[in-house]
Motif scaffolding. Structure first.
Motif, PDB file in Angstrom:
ATOM      1  N   GLY A 168      36.506 -19.235  12.417  1.00  0.00           N
ATOM      2  CA  GLY A 168      35.626 -19.427  11.277  1.00  0.00           C
ATOM      3  C   GLY A 168      34.178 -19.649  11.666  1.00  0.00           C
ATOM      4  N   ASP A 216      43.484 -22.366  15.066  1.00  0.00           N
ATOM      5  CA  ASP A 216      43.196 -20.931  15.129  1.00  0.00           C
ATOM      6  C   ASP A 216      42.243 -20.523  14.006  1.00  0.00           C
ATOM      7  N   ARG A 217      42.459 -21.073  12.813  1.00  0.00           N
ATOM      8  CA  ARG A 217      41.578 -20.740  11.689  1.00  0.00           C
ATOM      9  C   ARG A 217      40.160 -21.236  11.944  1.00  0.00           C
ATOM     10  N   GLU A 218      40.034 -22.447  12.453  1.00  0.00           N
ATOM     11  CA  GLU A 218      38.700 -22.996  12.697  1.00  0.00           C
ATOM     12  C   GLU A 218      37.982 -22.236  13.803  1.00  0.00           C
ATOM     13  N   ARG A 220      47.979 -23.569  13.735  1.00  0.00           N
ATOM     14  CA  ARG A 220      47.444 -22.675  12.704  1.00  0.00           C
ATOM     15  C   ARG A 220      46.043 -23.100  12.263  1.00  0.00           C
ATOM     16  N   TYR A 258      37.197 -27.768   7.755  1.00  0.00           N
ATOM     17  CA  TYR A 258      37.106 -27.125   6.441  1.00  0.00           C
ATOM     18  C   TYR A 258      37.053 -28.140   5.305  1.00  0.00           C
TER      19      TYR A 258
END
Length: 366
Positions: A218, A213-215, A210, A234
């Protein structure tokens, strides 16, 4: 990859890692050396629930010798070093280890046990004045194969619970030998940092997937290719910190495919060059730390990744771990991760553009 294992004069193991076609390597260590030290003591800090290694013999380790007396250079007539002859990549048992398999006669008791494990040194190049960033992608692939080889070997060593390859660079970091090299620790316990990862995985087995995938979606990605992604995290703790993940979840370096090992250098080398170009200093001090699954835990859920960070926060300023960080473990970052990512992207562009000082062509950059 071609492996040539030999035994050093005091019984320690050394392994040459070469490409096919490289010349044969020197196999005889001509020095007269004392017996290696016994293992350290492990003492339990009961309040923290953490083990502390007491390794007093390390006070005698070589400290910032002149270049002419570097023990990591190849041996030459009139001066014998840890490596008997020329090499491309080499790994050997540390002469002053924090953990060791030599535990005969060690004391045990409540909160006390021997520091059973293994510590190795890995030299990435025979060039004393070189750096990891100067390696070719083919040589980075050889280092990857050597890391994978040693990860497998140390994972099979009695008493080892976690294998940790890392590189320290720069006097500001505390490096005692200037020759470009890294180390590999086979810890007899799971380290506190990794234990936090395991606790997070207990709460959410897919947390690494997860987060990656977010990074990737981003704005802090620096560079990527089919198999790897490099980004500023982050919640970066350090002013300039980059994480490099394989896009496929694997537990450790040994589990990487040939294609993934080939693809690492084209992502990692530009990031190192960006670090060096960021403040126009000769060598940016940094720590590069491979986070791997422990030997006996989370093999199906952990996600291998490299953490790269520098303690330099400006051209003439260092990030010191003072009261909050050192005493309480509570980090305070002076630079927003988004700003750091922007600065590193600009530095990466400068460092990898045609005609940049010291620039070598790096295929596969995207």
């Amino acid at each position: 990859m071609r492996r040539t294992p030999i035994t050093l004069a005091d019984g320690r193991e050394l392994i040459y890692f070469d490409l096919e076609g490289d010349p044969p390597r020197e196999v005889r260590d001509k020095r007269a050396l004392p017996e290696p030290p016994q293992a350290s003591e492990l003492r339990l800090d009961e309040l923290r629930g953490e083990w502390v290694a007491i390794a007093a013999h390390r006070q005698a380790r070589t400290f910032q010798p002149p270049a002419s007396e570097c023990p990591l250079d190849p041996s030459r007539p009139g001066f014998s070093t840890e490596i008997p002859g020329p090499y491309r990549v080499v790994a050997f048992e540390n002469r002053f280890p924090s953990f060791s398999e030599r535990i005969e006669g060690s004391s045990t008791g409540p909160g006390l046990r021997p520091g059973q494990g293994r510590c190795e040194v890995m030299c990435f190049t025979a060039d004393h004045n070189g750096s990891f960033a100067d390696l070719s992608p083919a040589d980075v692939r050889l280092v990857m194969d050597a890391w994978a080889d040693r990860t497998t070997a140390l994972s099979d060593t009695p008493g080892v619970e976690q294998v940790f390859p890392f590189e320290n660079r720069g006097e500001e970091i505390g490096v005692t030998l200037a020759h470009p090299h890294g180390q590999i620790y086979g810890y007899p316990y799971v380290t506190p940092y990794t234990a936090q990862h395991l606790a997070a995985l207990d709460r959410d087995p897919d947390i690494f997937v997860r987060l990656l995938d977010r990074e990737r979606a981003g704005g802090r990605v620096l560079t990527s290719n089919e198999h790897w992604t490099a980004f500023v995290p982050y919640a970066a703790r350090w002013p300039f910190e980059v994480h490099v993940y394989p896009n496929r979840r694997v537990p450790d370096l040994a589990a990487l495919s040939d294609a993934e090992r080939d693809a690492f250098g084209p992502v990692y080398l530009p990031v190192l060059k960006a670090f060096d170009a960021l403040f126009d200093v000769p060598l940016m001090p940094y720590i590069a730390a491979w986070n791997q699954a422990p030997v006996h835990h989370a093999r199906d859920t952990y996600h291998l990744h490299l953490q790269l960070f520098t303690i330099r926060r400006a051209q003439s300023k260092l990030k010191y771990l003072a009261g909050s960080e050192s005493a309480m473990g509570a980090f305070i970052n002076d630079i927003r991760p988004e700003q750091a990512a922007s600065m590193l992207r600009e530095s990466l562009t400068r460092a990898t553009s045609p005609g940049a000082p010291g620039q070598k062509q790096i295929p596969g950059l995207s």
